[in-house]
Design a protein around this motif. Structure first.
Motif, PDB file in Angstrom:
ATOM      1  N   GLY A   1      -6.415   5.291   1.044  1.00  0.00           N
ATOM      2  CA  GLY A   1      -6.022   7.128   0.433  1.00  0.00           C
ATOM      3  C   GLY A   1      -4.589   6.332   0.319  1.00  0.00           C
ATOM      4  N   VAL A   2      -4.386   5.575   0.567  1.00  0.00           N
ATOM      5  CA  VAL A   2      -3.292   4.570  -0.150  1.00  0.00           C
ATOM      6  C   VAL A   2      -3.100   4.268  -1.161  1.00  0.00           C
ATOM      7  CG1 VAL A   2      -0.687   2.967   0.691  1.00  0.00           C
ATOM      8  CG2 VAL A   2      -2.055   4.700   2.414  1.00  0.00           C
ATOM      9  N   ASP A   3      -4.371   3.035  -1.383  1.00  0.00           N
ATOM     10  CA  ASP A   3      -4.709   2.661  -2.796  1.00  0.00           C
ATOM     11  C   ASP A   3      -4.955   3.753  -3.576  1.00  0.00           C
ATOM     12  OD1 ASP A   3      -5.955   0.616  -4.387  1.00  0.00           O
ATOM     13  OD2 ASP A   3      -7.896   1.611  -4.004  1.00  0.00           O
ATOM     14  N   ARG A   4      -5.149   5.022  -2.990  1.00  0.00           N
ATOM     15  CA  ARG A   4      -5.483   5.943  -4.542  1.00  0.00           C
ATOM     16  C   ARG A   4      -4.105   6.374  -5.072  1.00  0.00           C
ATOM     17  NH1 ARG A   4      -9.620   7.407  -1.776  1.00  0.00           N
ATOM     18  NH2 ARG A   4      -8.459   9.075  -0.048  1.00  0.00           N
ATOM     19  N   LYS A   5      -3.176   6.282  -5.026  1.00  0.00           N
ATOM     20  CA  LYS A   5      -1.869   6.881  -4.777  1.00  0.00           C
ATOM     21  C   LYS A   5      -1.361   5.642  -5.453  1.00  0.00           C
ATOM     22  CE  LYS A   5      -1.613  10.389  -0.754  1.00  0.00           C
ATOM     23  NZ  LYS A   5      -1.510  11.349  -1.834  1.00  0.00           N
ATOM     24  N   ASN A   6      -1.851   4.734  -5.596  1.00  0.00           N
ATOM     25  CA  ASN A   6      -1.328   2.804  -6.182  1.00  0.00           C
ATOM     26  C   ASN A   6       0.470   2.747  -6.011  1.00  0.00           C
ATOM     27  OD1 ASN A   6      -1.479   1.363  -7.967  1.00  0.00           O
ATOM     28  ND2 ASN A   6      -0.152   2.553  -9.527  1.00  0.00           N
ATOM     29  N   ILE A   7       0.763   2.610  -4.162  1.00  0.00           N
ATOM     30  CA  ILE A   7       1.837   2.982  -3.730  1.00  0.00           C
ATOM     31  C   ILE A   7       1.279   0.807  -2.745  1.00  0.00           C
ATOM     32  CG2 ILE A   7       2.911   2.959  -1.977  1.00  0.00           C
ATOM     33  CD1 ILE A   7       2.419   5.911  -2.546  1.00  0.00           C
ATOM     34  N   PRO A   8       2.191   0.121  -3.123  1.00  0.00           N
ATOM     35  CA  PRO A   8       2.082  -1.051  -1.944  1.00  0.00           C
ATOM     36  C   PRO A   8       1.789  -0.926  -1.088  1.00  0.00           C
ATOM     37  CG  PRO A   8       3.696  -0.992  -3.303  1.00  0.00           C
ATOM     38  CD  PRO A   8       3.431   0.302  -3.960  1.00  0.00           C
ATOM     39  N   HIS A   9       1.255  -1.682  -0.249  1.00  0.00           N
ATOM     40  CA  HIS A   9       0.194  -1.821   0.919  1.00  0.00           C
ATOM     41  C   HIS A   9       0.527  -3.010   1.602  1.00  0.00           C
ATOM     42  CE1 HIS A   9      -2.513  -0.344   4.143  1.00  0.00           C
ATOM     43  NE2 HIS A   9      -1.440  -0.228   4.674  1.00  0.00           N
ATOM     44  N   ILE A  10       1.256  -2.814   3.037  1.00  0.00           N
ATOM     45  CA  ILE A  10       1.508  -4.585   3.757  1.00  0.00           C
ATOM     46  C   ILE A  10       1.117  -4.244   5.201  1.00  0.00           C
ATOM     47  CG2 ILE A  10       3.359  -5.939   4.562  1.00  0.00           C
ATOM     48  CD1 ILE A  10       5.040  -5.305   2.263  1.00  0.00           C
ATOM     49  N   VAL A  11       0.758  -4.723   5.222  1.00  0.00           N
ATOM     50  CA  VAL A  11      -0.385  -5.036   6.608  1.00  0.00           C
ATOM     51  C   VAL A  11      -0.257  -6.123   7.585  1.00  0.00           C
ATOM     52  CG1 VAL A  11      -2.756  -4.960   8.525  1.00  0.00           C
ATOM     53  CG2 VAL A  11      -2.204  -4.296   5.404  1.00  0.00           C
ATOM     54  N   THR A  12       0.300  -6.004   8.677  1.00  0.00           N
ATOM     55  CA  THR A  12       0.898  -7.018   9.882  1.00  0.00           C
ATOM     56  C   THR A  12      -0.139  -6.860  11.378  1.00  0.00           C
ATOM     57  OG1 THR A  12       3.926  -6.477   9.388  1.00  0.00           O
ATOM     58  CG2 THR A  12       2.403  -8.087  11.318  1.00  0.00           C
ATOM     59  N   LEU A  13      -0.444  -7.895  11.510  1.00  0.00           N
ATOM     60  CA  LEU A  13      -1.768  -7.991  12.735  1.00  0.00           C
ATOM     61  C   LEU A  13      -0.937  -8.793  13.582  1.00  0.00           C
ATOM     62  CD1 LEU A  13      -3.135  -7.731   9.680  1.00  0.00           C
ATOM     63  CD2 LEU A  13      -4.970  -8.924  11.667  1.00  0.00           C
ATOM     64  N   TYR A  14      -0.898  -8.254  14.632  1.00  0.00           N
ATOM     65  CA  TYR A  14      -0.211  -8.637  15.952  1.00  0.00           C
ATOM     66  C   TYR A  14      -1.207  -9.215  17.330  1.00  0.00           C
ATOM     67  CZ  TYR A  14       3.504  -5.704  14.283  1.00  0.00           C
ATOM     68  OH  TYR A  14       4.829  -5.498  13.521  1.00  0.00           O
ATOM     69  N   GLY A  15      -1.989  -8.820  17.424  1.00  0.00           N
ATOM     70  CA  GLY A  15      -2.755  -9.566  18.396  1.00  0.00           C
ATOM     71  C   GLY A  15      -4.271  -9.250  18.752  1.00  0.00           C
ATOM     72  N   TYR A  16      -5.042  -8.698  18.746  1.00  0.00           N
ATOM     73  CA  TYR A  16      -5.864  -7.625  19.276  1.00  0.00           C
ATOM     74  C   TYR A  16      -6.817  -7.243  18.205  1.00  0.00           C
ATOM     75  CZ  TYR A  16     -10.277  -4.231  19.689  1.00  0.00           C
ATOM     76  OH  TYR A  16     -10.891  -3.267  19.170  1.00  0.00           O
ATOM     77  N   ASP A  17      -5.914  -6.812  17.261  1.00  0.00           N
ATOM     78  CA  ASP A  17      -7.005  -6.985  15.370  1.00  0.00           C
ATOM     79  C   ASP A  17      -6.549  -8.262  14.891  1.00  0.00           C
ATOM     80  OD1 ASP A  17      -3.694  -7.156  15.439  1.00  0.00           O
ATOM     81  OD2 ASP A  17      -3.788  -5.566  13.654  1.00  0.00           O
ATOM     82  N   ALA A  18      -6.279  -9.531  15.519  1.00  0.00           N
ATOM     83  CA  ALA A  18      -6.466 -10.395  15.209  1.00  0.00           C
ATOM     84  C   ALA A  18      -7.549 -11.543  15.961  1.00  0.00           C
ATOM     85  CB  ALA A  18      -5.147 -11.598  15.007  1.00  0.00           C
ATOM     86  N   SER A  19      -7.661 -10.958  16.972  1.00  0.00           N
ATOM     87  CA  SER A  19      -8.998 -11.738  17.686  1.00  0.00           C
ATOM     88  C   SER A  19     -10.145 -11.005  18.286  1.00  0.00           C
ATOM     89  CB  SER A  19      -7.921 -12.195  19.120  1.00  0.00           C
ATOM     90  OG  SER A  19      -7.332 -10.980  19.554  1.00  0.00           O
ATOM     91  N   ALA A  20     -10.216 -10.223  19.413  1.00  0.00           N
ATOM     92  CA  ALA A  20     -11.126  -9.399  20.153  1.00  0.00           C
ATOM     93  C   ALA A  20     -11.414  -8.774  18.825  1.00  0.00           C
ATOM     94  CB  ALA A  20     -10.649  -8.427  21.294  1.00  0.00           C
ATOM     95  N   ALA A  21     -10.645  -7.451  17.807  1.00  0.00           N
ATOM     96  CA  ALA A  21     -11.215  -7.120  17.029  1.00  0.00           C
ATOM     97  C   ALA A  21     -12.711  -8.024  15.320  1.00  0.00           C
ATOM     98  CB  ALA A  21     -10.220  -6.537  16.303  1.00  0.00           C
ATOM     99  N   LEU A  22     -12.102  -9.306  15.522  1.00  0.00           N
ATOM    100  CA  LEU A  22     -13.033  -9.590  14.716  1.00  0.00           C
ATOM    101  C   LEU A  22     -14.613 -10.022  15.375  1.00  0.00           C
ATOM    102  CD1 LEU A  22     -10.235 -11.959  13.512  1.00  0.00           C
ATOM    103  CD2 LEU A  22     -11.472 -10.166  11.943  1.00  0.00           C
ATOM    104  N   LYS A  23     -14.683  -9.748  16.675  1.00  0.00           N
ATOM    105  CA  LYS A  23     -15.668 -10.248  17.003  1.00  0.00           C
ATOM    106  C   LYS A  23     -16.466  -8.591  17.037  1.00  0.00           C
ATOM    107  CE  LYS A  23     -14.080 -13.723  20.518  1.00  0.00           C
ATOM    108  NZ  LYS A  23     -14.688 -14.099  19.848  1.00  0.00           N
ATOM    109  N   ASN A  24     -16.301  -7.540  16.124  1.00  0.00           N
ATOM    110  CA  ASN A  24     -16.919  -6.459  16.224  1.00  0.00           C
ATOM    111  C   ASN A  24     -17.616  -6.272  15.055  1.00  0.00           C
ATOM    112  OD1 ASN A  24     -18.098  -3.912  15.785  1.00  0.00           O
ATOM    113  ND2 ASN A  24     -16.493  -3.015  16.931  1.00  0.00           N
ATOM    114  N   PRO A  25     -19.150  -6.665  14.225  1.00  0.00           N
ATOM    115  CA  PRO A  25     -20.081  -6.227  13.057  1.00  0.00           C
ATOM    116  C   PRO A  25     -18.732  -4.639  12.127  1.00  0.00           C
ATOM    117  CG  PRO A  25     -21.146  -7.376  14.865  1.00  0.00           C
ATOM    118  CD  PRO A  25     -19.778  -6.229  15.856  1.00  0.00           C
ATOM    119  N   ALA A  26     -18.831  -3.944  12.914  1.00  0.00           N
ATOM    120  CA  ALA A  26     -18.515  -2.934  12.717  1.00  0.00           C
ATOM    121  C   ALA A  26     -16.650  -3.379  11.624  1.00  0.00           C
ATOM    122  CB  ALA A  26     -18.606  -1.602  13.178  1.00  0.00           C
ATOM    123  N   THR A  27     -15.993  -3.571  12.650  1.00  0.00           N
ATOM    124  CA  THR A  27     -14.752  -3.539  12.560  1.00  0.00           C
ATOM    125  C   THR A  27     -14.418  -4.582  10.892  1.00  0.00           C
ATOM    126  OG1 THR A  27     -13.591  -2.568  15.086  1.00  0.00           O
ATOM    127  CG2 THR A  27     -12.537  -4.065  13.850  1.00  0.00           C
TER     128      THR A  27
END
Length: 315
Positions: free
Chosen positions: A125-151
């Protein structure tokens, strides 16, 4: 009248930044929004799906979809987890609509998603509005989440939409690159820790060495290793006192373990239930502490620290 007095001072409009959160607990750590709202060249807002009330006041630049009781974040019941899972898609549809509407109406210049799992839900949705989008990873999303194929599949789609990804360590950068992220898209950056709130205090050491551990009461924080080390050292005749302060669903289990290990006289488990002024309390604890502990580990689900513990940096 001179020409200089006739000139009008022209200022560029402030950069408007929207911080996106799935779950938000007010004033739990030094975050970019709290810093940016104090700077006149920026306008910063928090857009939150689940606001977890912890007794702390909100600023007027934080907007939320749902207000929640913090007890369900710390010790959620099976019924609560089931309801949240069933309604997850519905709530995300409402929240996406809320975010996109706010972005349009407020002329947002830049979107900052906190946690990659959150970014995945709004990146298209943000991409369709052509606005810069920054993402910060902290913990779970940089570790356990990466073990889920769907994620991982969602991450790969998100990589193609965002402008910049911020991680806290080179290890996390390597993980994302291994999953197809362009390394030029990733910046390794230390988020503000608020060290200025914790000035050094010289202390007199007594016969008993005072230890402190401030962390959520979860497996990944490694409390068991601190307790096992305490038990070994005390059996060798060391005089130690350990204070563990935090919140989480394992507080009661840790108290039981302390009793089972015979450490009641020298270990205190303090559950702050995510309430009160943590910075003030933490500063008071530090001023009465000789050694700070952070025995973090990877838990059974693969969650680890996304970067250095901010409490350790402040200590």
């Amino acid at each position: 009248m001179s020409l200089s007095k006739n000139k009008r001072h022209i200022q560029n409009p402030p950069l408007k930044i929207a911080h996106i959160w799935t779950d938000y607990v007010p004033q739990t750590f030094v975050e970019p929004h709290a810093y940016l709202v104090k700077k006149s060249k920026f306008k910063s807002v928090n857009l939150v799906m689940n606001l977890w009330h912890n007794g702390k006041s909100l600023d007027n630049a934080t907007h939320f979809l749902r207000a929640m009781d913090c007890k369900n974040l710390i010790t959620p019941s099976i019924f609560y987890r089931l309801i949240r899972r069933v309604l997850k898609k519905f709530h995300w549809n409402l929240f996406r609509e809320m975010c996109m509407e706010y972005i349009d109406q407020s002329n947002i210049s830049l979107v900052h998603s906190h946690f990659a799992t959150t970014a995945c839900e709004i990146a298209a949705g943000v991409d369709r509005k052509n606005i810069p989008h920054i993402v910060t990873l902290y913990g779970y999303d940089a570790s356990a989440a990466l073990k889920n194929p769907a994620t991982i599949k969602k991450y790969k789609e998100m990589f193609r939409c965002v402008s910049q990804i911020i991680v806290l360590t080179s290890i996390v950068k390597k993980r994302l690159v291994n999953h197809g992220c362009d390394p030029n898209l990733i910046s390794v950056w230390n988020i503000p820790a608020g060290v200025e709130l914790f000035p050094f205090q010289r202390k007199k050491r007594g016969e008993t060495i005072r230890l402190l551990m401030a962390a959520r009461f979860t497996e990944a924080k490694g409390h068991i290793y601190a307790l096992e080390s305490m038990q070994k050292l005390i059996r060798r005749g060391r005089r130690l006192q350990l204070t563990c302060v935090g919140y989480g669903d394992q507080a009661a289990d840790l108290r039981s373990l302390v009793t089972k290990m015979g450490l009641e006289a020298c270990v205190s488990i303090i559950d702050n239930k995510l309430k009160g002024d943590f910075n003030t309390e933490f500063r008071a604890y530090l001023n009465e502490t000789d050694i700070y502990l952070t025995p973090s580990v990877q838990d059974r689900f693969g969650t680890d620290e996304g970067g250095p513990s901010l409490t350790t940096v402040c200590a």
